[in-house]
Write a protein that holds these residues in place. Structure first.
Motif, short mmCIF file in Angstrom:
data_model
loop_
_atom_site.label_atom_id
_atom_site.label_comp_id
_atom_site.label_asym_id
_atom_site.label_seq_id
_atom_site.Cartn_x
_atom_site.Cartn_y
_atom_site.Cartn_z
N GLY A 126 0.79 -1.22 0.00
CA GLY A 126 0.00 0.00 0.00
C GLY A 126 0.81 1.27 0.00
O GLY A 126 0.31 2.33 0.35
N ARG A 127 2.08 1.17 -0.40
CA ARG A 127 2.94 2.36 -0.53
C ARG A 127 3.23 2.59 -2.01
O ARG A 127 4.21 2.10 -2.56
N PRO A 128 2.40 3.34 -2.71
CA PRO A 128 2.60 3.56 -4.14
C PRO A 128 3.75 4.53 -4.40
O PRO A 128 4.18 5.28 -3.53
N ALA A 129 4.24 4.51 -5.62
CA ALA A 129 5.23 5.49 -6.05
C ALA A 129 4.52 6.82 -6.26
O ALA A 129 3.58 6.91 -7.05
N ILE A 130 4.97 7.86 -5.55
CA ILE A 130 4.34 9.17 -5.68
C ILE A 130 5.24 10.16 -6.42
O ILE A 130 4.76 11.09 -7.04
N LEU A 131 6.56 9.94 -6.36
CA LEU A 131 7.52 10.78 -7.06
C LEU A 131 8.58 9.89 -7.70
O LEU A 131 8.71 8.72 -7.36
N GLU A 132 9.31 10.47 -8.63
CA GLU A 132 10.44 9.80 -9.24
C GLU A 132 11.64 10.74 -9.25
O GLU A 132 11.47 11.95 -9.39
N GLU A 133 12.82 10.18 -9.09
CA GLU A 133 14.04 10.90 -9.41
C GLU A 133 14.47 10.43 -10.79
O GLU A 133 14.67 9.24 -11.02
#
Length: 297
Positions: free
Chosen positions: A284-291
């Motif tokens: 339940g921890r989705p990707a919210i940002l990307e580097e």
């Protein structure tokens, strides 16, 4: 995104983080973090500080970095920029690339790095470096009862487990091994002493021996401006991989150990680490940002 995670405090949180980044401009103490370990020919010590670049085409704040502490992999961290306000994204990226090439030419950087909302950059020179995953415990998957988390009797057992797992990564996933590194033994000992290091024990009759199948270390920390409980280390033994223990452990931590159901759990995952990404998403921890790296070559 900050408002979504932190509500009315989001703007202040980002502002405070940005102020700390700005304070690194022309800061000899910050530069010393690099020059204590790096001595590149012809590069003045001051060039390792953050700098503010302003031209008719773009404004940016950024600084030199070395991926995975490897001086053969220099890149420029672009902390903040204005190009999206001045031109279409594709044109803006070209302006930004030209600016970074020129300003940091002494380092011959391979890439610049941006932190963006997931999926918002589409450019042939761009590639994801890491994904940033975050969620509040109250929004995560409920524990499935497949594992329990207990303290290690001896932190040296945890150190050995981590070293064995990373040795296996080096042997079987050489490209991933270039990008990630094992938690420092002293950090593992400190987390153990603080009660933040947990052995993952698989439940069920087939696992009655109660030997750890992995470990999870979560401690107060931050990724950029996202502060909360940071996943500092998570490994599952190679022989016990592929059974969903990592996702189960994260969910169990969120429900049984995390002291604040509203405190964000955050962590980064390398682009090549597909197994860890699936574990975070199942928990339940989705990707919210990307580097995102944008090539300068």
């Amino acid at each position: 995104m900050a408002e979504r995670l932190f509500g009315e405090d989001g703007e202040t949180i980002v502002s405070d983080w940005f102020s700390s980044e700005v304070s690194r401009i022309d800061d000899p103490a910050f530069a010393k973090l690099f020059t204590d370990h790096i001595n590149l020919p012809g590069v003045p010590a001051a060039d390792y500080s953050h700098r503010y670049v302003r031209s008719d085409a773009v404004e940016l704040i950024g600084g030199i970095r070395f991926y995975a502490h490897d001086i053969s992999r220099p890149f420029v961290e672009v902390v903040a920029h204005s190009f999206a306000d001045k031109s279409p994204m594709r044109e803006g990226l070209e302006i930004l690339r030209d600016c970074v090439r020129s300003e940091w030419s002494l380092f011959a950087p391979l890439d610049l790095r941006l932190r963006v909302l997931s999926g918002t950059i589409n450019h042939p020179a761009a590639r994801t470096a890491v994904t940033i995953h975050a969620a509040r415990p109250r929004d995560m998957a409920p524990p499935d009862g497949r594992v329990r988390l207990v303290p290690f009797a001896d932190p040296e057992d945890a150190i050995a487990l981590v070293q064995d797992r990373y040795a296996d990564v080096a042997a079987h996933a050489a490209e991933l091994a270039k990008n990630i590194s094992a938690a420092d033994p002293d950090d593992l000992r400190a987390w153990h002493q603080a009660g933040q290091l947990h052995a993952i024990i698989a439940e069920g009759p087939a696992n009655a021996e109660s030997a750890p199948v992995g470990l999870l270390a979560i401690a107060p920390g931050r990724v950029a401006w996202i502060k909360g409980d940071e996943v500092n280390e998570e490994v599952v033994m190679s022989a016990r991989g592929g059974r969903g223990y990592a996702a189960s452990a994260q969910a169990a931590w969120a429900m049984t150990i995390g002291s604040n159901r509203d405190q964000v759990i955050v962590g980064t995952i390398d682009r090549l680490n597909q197994a860890s990404r699936r574990s975070a998403e199942r928990a339940g921890r989705p990707a919210i940002l990307e580097e995102v790296f944008v090539s300068l070559r």
